[in-house]
Scaffold this motif. Structure first.
Motif, PDB file in Angstrom:
ATOM      1  N   GLN A  29       1.090  12.569  -0.284  1.00 22.91           N
ATOM      2  CA  GLN A  29       1.993  13.033   0.763  1.00 22.91           C
ATOM      3  C   GLN A  29       2.065  11.986   1.877  1.00 22.91           C
ATOM      4  O   GLN A  29       1.050  11.640   2.472  1.00 22.91           O
ATOM      5  N   LEU A  30       3.261  11.500   2.145  1.00 23.97           N
ATOM      6  CA  LEU A  30       3.479  10.529   3.219  1.00 23.97           C
ATOM      7  C   LEU A  30       4.370  11.171   4.262  1.00 23.97           C
ATOM      8  O   LEU A  30       5.344  11.848   3.930  1.00 23.97           O
ATOM      9  N   GLN A  31       4.060  10.946   5.517  1.00 28.55           N
ATOM     10  CA  GLN A  31       4.893  11.466   6.595  1.00 28.55           C
ATOM     11  C   GLN A  31       5.120  10.354   7.610  1.00 28.55           C
ATOM     12  O   GLN A  31       4.164   9.793   8.144  1.00 28.55           O
ATOM     13  N   LYS A  32       6.388  10.055   7.842  1.00 31.61           N
ATOM     14  CA  LYS A  32       6.712   9.036   8.836  1.00 31.61           C
ATOM     15  C   LYS A  32       6.752   9.678  10.209  1.00 31.61           C
ATOM     16  O   LYS A  32       7.314  10.745  10.396  1.00 31.61           O
ATOM     17  N   ARG A  33       6.146   8.985  11.147  1.00 32.12           N
ATOM     18  CA  ARG A  33       6.129   9.456  12.534  1.00 32.12           C
ATOM     19  C   ARG A  33       6.813   8.410  13.398  1.00 32.12           C
ATOM     20  O   ARG A  33       6.431   7.249  13.384  1.00 32.12           O
ATOM     21  N   ALA A  34       7.799   8.849  14.128  1.00 29.43           N
ATOM     22  CA  ALA A  34       8.528   7.951  15.022  1.00 29.43           C
ATOM     23  C   ALA A  34       7.674   7.685  16.259  1.00 29.43           C
ATOM     24  O   ALA A  34       6.854   8.514  16.654  1.00 29.43           O
ATOM     25  N   PRO A  35       7.871   6.509  16.858  1.00 33.74           N
ATOM     26  CA  PRO A  35       7.111   6.233  18.081  1.00 33.74           C
ATOM     27  C   PRO A  35       7.567   7.170  19.200  1.00 33.74           C
ATOM     28  O   PRO A  35       8.720   7.594  19.229  1.00 33.74           O
ATOM     29  N   PRO A  36       6.674   7.502  20.103  1.00 27.53           N
ATOM     30  CA  PRO A  36       7.073   8.385  21.212  1.00 27.53           C
ATOM     31  C   PRO A  36       8.115   7.707  22.104  1.00 27.53           C
ATOM     32  O   PRO A  36       8.058   6.503  22.327  1.00 27.53           O
ATOM     33  N   THR A  37       9.064   8.502  22.528  1.00 30.52           N
ATOM     34  CA  THR A  37      10.083   7.952  23.415  1.00 30.52           C
ATOM     35  C   THR A  37       9.551   7.926  24.826  1.00 30.52           C
ATOM     36  O   THR A  37       8.926   8.862  25.299  1.00 30.52           O
ATOM     37  N   LEU A  75       0.825  -1.204   0.000  1.00 26.91           N
ATOM     38  CA  LEU A  75       0.000   0.000   0.000  1.00 26.91           C
ATOM     39  C   LEU A  75       0.864   1.261   0.000  1.00 26.91           C
ATOM     40  O   LEU A  75       0.590   2.206  -0.745  1.00 26.91           O
ATOM     41  N   ILE A  76       1.921   1.282   0.794  1.00 24.09           N
ATOM     42  CA  ILE A  76       2.810   2.444   0.830  1.00 24.09           C
ATOM     43  C   ILE A  76       3.463   2.647  -0.535  1.00 24.09           C
ATOM     44  O   ILE A  76       3.597   3.780  -1.010  1.00 24.09           O
ATOM     45  N   GLY A  77       3.865   1.554  -1.191  1.00 21.23           N
ATOM     46  CA  GLY A  77       4.447   1.660  -2.523  1.00 21.23           C
ATOM     47  C   GLY A  77       3.476   2.254  -3.535  1.00 21.23           C
ATOM     48  O   GLY A  77       3.855   3.110  -4.351  1.00 21.23           O
ATOM     49  N   ILE A  78       2.223   1.828  -3.494  1.00 17.84           N
ATOM     50  CA  ILE A  78       1.212   2.372  -4.405  1.00 17.84           C
ATOM     51  C   ILE A  78       0.970   3.845  -4.111  1.00 17.84           C
ATOM     52  O   ILE A  78       0.861   4.668  -5.031  1.00 17.84           O
ATOM     53  N   LEU A  79       0.909   4.200  -2.826  1.00 12.43           N
ATOM     54  CA  LEU A  79       0.686   5.599  -2.459  1.00 12.43           C
ATOM     55  C   LEU A  79       1.845   6.480  -2.907  1.00 12.43           C
ATOM     56  O   LEU A  79       1.641   7.609  -3.363  1.00 12.43           O
ATOM     57  N   GLU A  80       3.078   5.974  -2.800  1.00  9.06           N
ATOM     58  CA  GLU A  80       4.236   6.733  -3.280  1.00  9.06           C
ATOM     59  C   GLU A  80       4.179   6.927  -4.785  1.00  9.06           C
ATOM     60  O   GLU A  80       4.512   7.998  -5.293  1.00  9.06           O
ATOM     61  N   GLU A  81       3.783   5.881  -5.526  1.00  6.51           N
ATOM     62  CA  GLU A  81       3.641   5.980  -6.982  1.00  6.51           C
ATOM     63  C   GLU A  81       2.626   7.040  -7.374  1.00  6.51           C
ATOM     64  O   GLU A  81       2.797   7.730  -8.366  1.00  6.51           O
ATOM     65  N   GLN A  82       1.565   7.157  -6.599  1.00  9.40           N
ATOM     66  CA  GLN A  82       0.493   8.102  -6.904  1.00  9.40           C
ATOM     67  C   GLN A  82       0.814   9.519  -6.438  1.00  9.40           C
ATOM     68  O   GLN A  82       0.029  10.431  -6.679  1.00  9.40           O
ATOM     69  N   GLY A  83       1.919   9.707  -5.742  1.00  6.47           N
ATOM     70  CA  GLY A  83       2.319  11.035  -5.311  1.00  6.47           C
ATOM     71  C   GLY A  83       1.572  11.559  -4.100  1.00  6.47           C
ATOM     72  O   GLY A  83       1.469  12.772  -3.909  1.00  6.47           O
TER      73      GLY A  83
END
Length: 168
Positions: free
Chosen positions: A156-164, A146-154
């Motif tokens: 906006q993806l934002q990675k969020r790190a887990p809270p420390t 799913l992430i690969g398809i979303l990247e292909e479609q352009g």
């Protein structure tokens, strides 16, 4: 499971949980267990332990309820439609229960990276302060697809790190 559906404009994705058995398969397994249980229970009741009968019935009823709940949960679907100017998410089981549609320029997909590498990342569709979970039932491979398809479609993806967190 991630499946691309035909769409007039843009991309349309059907997101469903993986199912090992259909509803009819679950019913067949339950009926086989009923038959096996009845053989054992009838032998025990003929030997004088007739009190086993109601408990076997309760056990089979509980198993039927658990199979129904699990099979119903596995029927949920999400349809993600990506057009040139909007992102639409529809959720439901037998029919569409809820729907969100936001402008593509201001909407994004948040990828909540897990603490442990074996844990599946969680996805959410975000627009300003509104946050909707996206396909929490997908496994690790399906999330990667799913992430690969979303990247292909352009999208906006934002990675969020887990809270420390401090462990003390």
């Amino acid at each position: 499971m991630v499946e691309q559906l035909p769409a007039d404009t843009g991309t349309r994705l059907l997101l469903t949980p993986n199912r090992s058995l259909s509803w009819h398969g679950n019913v067949r397994v339950w009926l086989a267990l009923v038959a096996l249980s009845m053989i054992v229970v009838s032998g025990m009741s003929l030997a004088g332990a007739w009190l086993v009968l109601p408990f076997a019935g309760l056990e089979l009823a509980a198993l039927a309820a658990a199979l129904y709940v699990t099979a119903r949960h596995c029927q949920q679907k999400e349809v993600l439609t990506l057009s040139a100017d909007t992102i639409r998410l529809e959720k439901g089981i037998d029919r569409k229960d809820s729907e969100w549609e936001w402008p593509r320029q201001t909407a994004r997909i948040d990828i909540h990276t897990p603490r442990h590498p074996w844990t599946t990342p969680k996805l959410s569709l975000r627009h300003h302060t509104r946050d909707v979970s996206l396909a929490p039932f997908l496994n690790h491979e399906d999330v990667t697809i799913l992430i690969g398809i979303l990247e292909e479609q352009g999208v906006q993806l934002q990675k969020r790190a887990p809270p420390t967190m401090a462990w003390f």
